[in-house]
Design a protein around this motif. Structure first.
Motif, mmCIF file in Angstrom:
data_model
loop_
_atom_site.group_PDB
_atom_site.id
_atom_site.type_symbol
_atom_site.label_atom_id
_atom_site.label_comp_id
_atom_site.label_asym_id
_atom_site.label_seq_id
_atom_site.Cartn_x
_atom_site.Cartn_y
_atom_site.Cartn_z
ATOM 1 N N GLY A 40 16.927 6.024 13.645
ATOM 2 C CA GLY A 40 16.781 7.187 12.767
ATOM 3 C C GLY A 40 17.744 8.334 13.012
ATOM 4 N N SER A 41 18.872 8.095 13.668
ATOM 5 C CA SER A 41 19.775 9.202 14.021
ATOM 6 C C SER A 41 20.340 9.903 12.787
ATOM 7 C CB SER A 41 20.913 8.702 14.897
ATOM 8 O OG SER A 41 21.789 7.883 14.160
ATOM 9 N N ALA A 47 18.815 16.530 9.299
ATOM 10 C CA ALA A 47 17.837 17.593 9.518
ATOM 11 C C ALA A 47 18.424 18.707 10.381
ATOM 12 C CB ALA A 47 16.578 17.028 10.165
ATOM 13 N N LEU A 48 19.182 18.301 11.403
ATOM 14 C CA LEU A 48 19.805 19.295 12.294
ATOM 15 C C LEU A 48 20.779 20.172 11.519
ATOM 16 C CD1 LEU A 48 20.772 17.502 15.611
ATOM 17 C CD2 LEU A 48 19.492 19.633 15.393
ATOM 18 N N ARG A 49 21.593 19.527 10.684
ATOM 19 C CA ARG A 49 22.595 20.284 9.923
ATOM 20 C C ARG A 49 21.900 21.268 8.990
ATOM 21 N NH1 ARG A 49 26.316 15.260 9.799
ATOM 22 N NH2 ARG A 49 27.767 15.843 11.465
ATOM 23 N N ILE A 90 14.728 11.452 19.941
ATOM 24 C CA ILE A 90 14.515 12.570 19.024
ATOM 25 C C ILE A 90 13.996 12.072 17.688
ATOM 26 C CG2 ILE A 90 15.636 14.529 17.889
ATOM 27 C CD1 ILE A 90 15.780 14.642 20.906
ATOM 28 N N ARG A 91 12.967 12.740 17.193
ATOM 29 C CA ARG A 91 12.502 12.473 15.837
ATOM 30 C C ARG A 91 12.802 13.695 14.982
ATOM 31 N NH1 ARG A 91 6.705 12.098 17.521
ATOM 32 N NH2 ARG A 91 7.638 13.771 18.731
ATOM 33 N N ARG A 111 9.655 18.137 27.060
ATOM 34 C CA ARG A 111 9.125 16.907 26.473
ATOM 35 C C ARG A 111 10.228 15.994 25.929
ATOM 36 N NH1 ARG A 111 9.029 17.732 20.685
ATOM 37 N NH2 ARG A 111 9.166 19.956 20.280
ATOM 38 N N LEU A 112 11.410 16.546 25.715
ATOM 39 C CA LEU A 112 12.497 15.712 25.188
ATOM 40 C C LEU A 112 13.461 15.245 26.275
ATOM 41 C CD1 LEU A 112 13.325 17.638 21.891
ATOM 42 C CD2 LEU A 112 11.855 15.647 22.192
ATOM 43 N N LEU A 113 13.145 15.598 27.514
ATOM 44 C CA LEU A 113 14.040 15.191 28.603
ATOM 45 C C LEU A 113 13.683 13.787 29.076
ATOM 46 C CD1 LEU A 113 14.066 18.433 30.779
ATOM 47 C CD2 LEU A 113 15.832 17.671 29.171
ATOM 48 N N TYR A 114 14.615 13.195 29.758
ATOM 49 C CA TYR A 114 14.390 11.879 30.358
ATOM 50 C C TYR A 114 13.502 12.050 31.578
ATOM 51 C CZ TYR A 114 15.498 7.535 32.838
ATOM 52 O OH TYR A 114 15.421 6.343 33.495
#
Ligand SMILES: Cc1cc2nc3c(=O)[nH]c(=O)nc-3n(C[C@H](O)[C@H](O)[C@H](O)COP(=O)(O)O)c2cc1C
Ligand code: SF4
Ligand code: FES
Lengths: 619, 231
Positions: A40-41, A47-49, A90-91, A111-114
């Protein structure tokens, strides 16, 4: 982009690109390789843009889609520059937080870290991830940093300066001498010295006055995707390597043979070729040197055997993709009868590095006979599925445990199939083998093209061998008898053993077949196809014998040798298994003991997966 | 001239000869299935294997029909390794052609005692490719080819329908070592077809102006009957 007319024009342009490159500027680098796209990248990128535009940050923060840095297990991946905070999995829902908290307020989202599976610790920065720490990233260095659709990015990090150096100051002989001295060996399978191969081809090109070079991007090994990632994430490195090779061998026409199942790689490669042509780095009169080199793309239809060099050439010429006997070798008689040099993607992509850094620097990496780095695609029962580029000579243990993060769910390591379907299967006792051409060959495996499939304690080695045999048998072109029928005979024998119908003498029959298929087949496919069977017999003969004589599959995998049953003390009659069984093999009423009908059971294992009370057992 | 040692005998051959040609010129028998002196060698059946011993002492099995004679080469045509390889190859051919008399005879010659694996369907076609090469190289028509791969491979016309290219000359029928093709005369036409197929490769009209066949087929038949061991 201007057409660069000379080496000095290139230098001026490249310096300005390098000066404009700034990794201390705020930027989001999002992996947009095939692996992350599947997760889903592209939606995340969009979405980021949008979010950044909405918050009016778009003038300050750049969003870049990059090639695959290799940590596919945790995709989609985002790296927040300049700090290089690494966010994973990332979602789209995570995007507002990333923008608002991290970009605006400078907070790190735990929560998004490894999370290190061993220590449970969060790891914040990309360079600190254990997955990258043990790697030596040369060919993959720019993946994850540059936008593969921008020539300027590649140039900014030193791209095409090797070509510049070659055109400005090296004779073809000097280039070949440098490649020879670097110790670079082919990364596509056989590990033949690249410099020596170039020399042979050059000699013949000089004799007949024509020749070709080819980049082999067919990559047909199951589970392997390193060549795809290099072409996708850094196509210019392959092009630069090929222009240098063409100059060294004195040829003016080349092809990249790439499978059509790699649409993104093909797209990025074709774009890169256009860019290089426009910039004067490819095509006629490259950088005003008078040297011409045309590069075309040819799509393969996805037959494994078309990666074999003679079949590949037949396919490029428009004939059936069948191997032919060697000699004559491609360097003597290749495409359209002319001398031809074929190298793997990783071999070509290593050339600019060898030339830029020099043979001495390059040959300091690795072991005595295996120099430089190798990219492995690490898949199977392993925590960190992905691509890892390691110096030759690193141990299998380091690759699997330090980089790969070990085996999931606390299971024990059992074996690794290394070198793809032509390679061999190594057991735990050989985990400390250094990964280099000679050491692996001595144990019955190969470096090959860098495939690595890990098996855990729940893997049945006979079934594992059957899987690879099934692959090669299906991919055999069928031209020669030992491979066409021999692989089928081997597969049928393995299938029989797995089905519980093995007979005394089967192992000897397999060994006899293996030896004949290896020695008598026409091409490398047949000559190596028995390796997984040979090595599993060598290291796990007891498992074969358990199947044949005791009619037992020790790993409880082979359907013909296992039965599922319900443990009366544990079953509380919840009916979940009954409802999930697709074969109606389970009977029982609510709150009463359930029973599996062995006749109807297809051994799919669903009941075992759905039972919350561990009441289903397999024997 | 090239000098080599075959089965401990010093031998001299013209440059450009294959090992198989060298052996045949010197009366050394090598079994073959996919070789024909009038056609480009193919290297598919692997019955013609011999052992080549390299100066470093290592040795390798090679298909003699496609392996060039190299100066100083040391070759064994009957070593243990060679005999074993040929026997297993014959056993594997028998796995698919277990009712074909020519292949049964071959198995016997090469000492196959037991056929331990059999494909479900018997097929006289051993995919030696002689028909495909003859149609292309001798007839110049190129009407047939191999389709699919691996165990599913077979000789066919494009799309497995009667080919408008096939001139019905029957060269394939004549050259096939195992009789996998047949002629069929029906209502003034001669059809050529693979034996167990539902379609014809092509056909030829017997008699009349278009009847080019008699001379042509004689020529081909003449070519086909080239004695196996010349010299
Ligand atoms: C069945 C088979 C499949 C192969 N597939 C590939 C492939 O996908 N990519 C590749 O680079 N080499 C492949 N090879 C090896 C090539 O024949 C050739 O040796 C290689 O491309 C040479 O490049 P290198 O010298 O850079 O390794 C394959 C070989 C065989 C026998
Ligand atoms: S070894 Fe297999 S893939 Fe290679 S030519 Fe023979 S049948 Fe074809
Ligand atoms: S005769 Fe040489 S391989 Fe068939």
């Amino acid at each position: 982009m201007n057409h660069l007319q000379s080496v000095s024009e290139f230098q001026t342009w490249q310096k300005s690109m390098a000066a404009g490159w700034d990794e201390t500027k705020p930027c989001l680098r999002v992996c947009d390789g095939t692996g992350c796209r599947a997760l889903g990248s592209q939606k995340v990128l969009a979405a980021l843009r949008d979010e950044i535009k909405n918050t009016k940050l778009d003038t300050q923060i750049e969003v870049v889609g990059t090639g695959c840095p290799g940590f596919c297990e945790c995709g989609p991946l985002i790296t927040v520059y300049p700090q290089r905070i690494s966010y994973q999995k990332i979602r789209v829902q995570d995007v507002p937080d990333i923008v608002e908290k991290t970009l605006v307020k400078g907070q790190v989202l735990d929560r998004l870290l490894y999370t290190d599976p061993l220590t449970g610790e969060h790891i914040k920065l990309e360079p600190d991830l254990p997955f990258y720490q043990r790697q030596k990233r040369l060919v993959l260095d720019f993946n994850g940093r540059i936008d593969p659709t921008k020539l300027e990015d590649y140039a900014a990090l030193g791209g095409y300066t090797a070509l510049e150096k070659v055109l400005a100051s090296m004779t073809p002989e000097q280039v070949i001498a440098e490649v020879k001295a670097s110790g670079l060996r082919g990364r596509g399978g056989a590990g033949f010295s690249t410099g020596t191969k170039w020399q042979l081809c050059r000699n013949n090109v000089l004799k007949v006055g024509a020749g070709f070079i080819v980049c082999n991007a067919d990559e047909g090994d199951p589970g392997a995707f390193m060549d795809r990632s290099v072409v996708e994430g850094n196509p210019h490195s392959v092009i630069e390597g090929m222009v240098i090779g063409a100059y060294a061998m004195g040829v003016h026409q080349g092809f990249v043979y790439i499978r059509a199942e790699y649409p993104l790689a093909v797209e990025n490669l074709k774009l890169a070729i256009k860019q290089a042509e426009t910039a004067g780095l490819l095509g006629k009169d490259i950088l005003g040197s008078g040297f011409d080199f045309m590069l075309g793309v040819r799509l393969g239809a996805g037959a494994f055997v078309c990666g074999e060099e003679t079949a590949l050439m037949a396919s490029i010429e428009g004939r059936i993709g069948e191997p032919r006997p060697r000699p004559p070798y491609p360097a003597e008689e290749g495409l359209w009868g002319k001398p031809t040099n074929i190298n793997n993607v990783k071999s070509w992509a290593s050339i600019p590095i060898v030339i830029r850094q020099g043979a001495e620097w390059y040959s300091a990496i690795g072991t005595e006979k295996s120099k430089g780095t190798m990219i492995f695609s690490v898949v199977g029962k392993i925590n960190n599925t992905g691509l890892a580029e390691v110096p030759m000579g690193i141990s299998l243990r380091q690759l699997i445990f330090d980089i790969g993060g070990g085996i999931p769910n606390g299971k024990a390591f059992k074996a690794a199939q290394i070198g793809g379907p032509s390679g061999g299967c190594l057991p735990a006792e050989h985990l400390d083998v250094p990964i280099d051409y000679e050491s692996l060959t001595a144990l019955g495996a190969i470096v090959g093209s860098g495939g690595l499939v890990v098996a855990d304690e729940d893997t049945c080695m006979v079934d594992f061998a059957r899987y690879f045999m099934n692959f090669t048998q299906e991919e055999s072109c069928g031209k020669c008898v030992p491979c066409r029928i021999g692989t089928k005979a081997m597969l049928s024998t393995l299938e029989r053993i797995c089905a519980g119908k093995g007979q005394p003498g089967d192992v000897d029959y397999l060994l006899e077949l293996a030896s004949a298929v290896k020695s008598s087949s026409l091409c490398g496919l047949g000559q190596t196809a028995p390796n997984p069977v040979l090595t599993t017999i060598r290291y796990f003969r007891d498992e074969y014998e358990a199947h044949i004589f005791d009619k037992k599959c020790p790993a409880k995998v082979c359907k013909g040798l296992i039965t599922y049953s319900i443990i009366p003390e544990k079953c509380n009659g919840c009916m979940v298994c009954l409802r999930n069984c697709t074969s109606n093999a389970i009977s029982g009423a609510k709150r009463e003991l359930h029973v599996i009908d062995d006749e109807l059971c297809t051994r799919c294992g669903v009941c075992m997966n759905v039972c919350k009370f561990d009441a289903v057992e397999v024997n | 001239m090239i000098h080599l040692t075959i089965d401990d005998k010093p031998i001299e051959v013209q440059e450009g000869r294959s090992l198989l040609e060298a052996c045949r010129e010197h009366g050394i028998h090598i079994p073959t299935l996919c070789y024909h002196p009038a056609l480009e060698p193919y290297g598919g059946c692997r019955l013609c294997v011999v052992e080549v011993i390299f100066p470093n002492g290592r040795s390798r099995i090679v298909a003699s029909c496609v392996y060039p004679c190299e100066e100083g080469a040391v070759v064994k045509t009957n070593s243990e390794m060679v005999v074993r390889s040929r026997r297993m190859t014959a056993e594997l051919i028998l796995a698919g052609s277990y009712n074909t008399p020519e292949i049964l005879a071959l198995g016997e010659e090469l000492g196959v005692k037991d056929v331990r694996f059999k494909l479900e369907e018997e097929n006289a076609c051993v995919l030696c490719g002689l028909c495909v090469r003859a149609c292309d190289e001798i007839v110049g028509v190129n009407a047939i080819s191999v389709i699919q791969r691996g165990i599913a491979k077979k000789v066919a016309t494009p799309f497995q329908v009667t080919s408008s290219r096939c001139i019905g000359c029957g060269t394939c029928v004549l050259i096939c070592p195992t009789g996998a093709f047949k002629f069929e005369n029906v209502a003034g036409f001669q059809y050529v077809s693979p034996k167990e197929s539902a379609y014809h490769l092509g056909y030829y009209r017997l008699g009349g102006e278009l009847d080019l066949r008699p001379n042509f087929v004689q020529d081909i038949a003449g070519l086909m009957s080239t004695p196996e061991d010349e010299g």
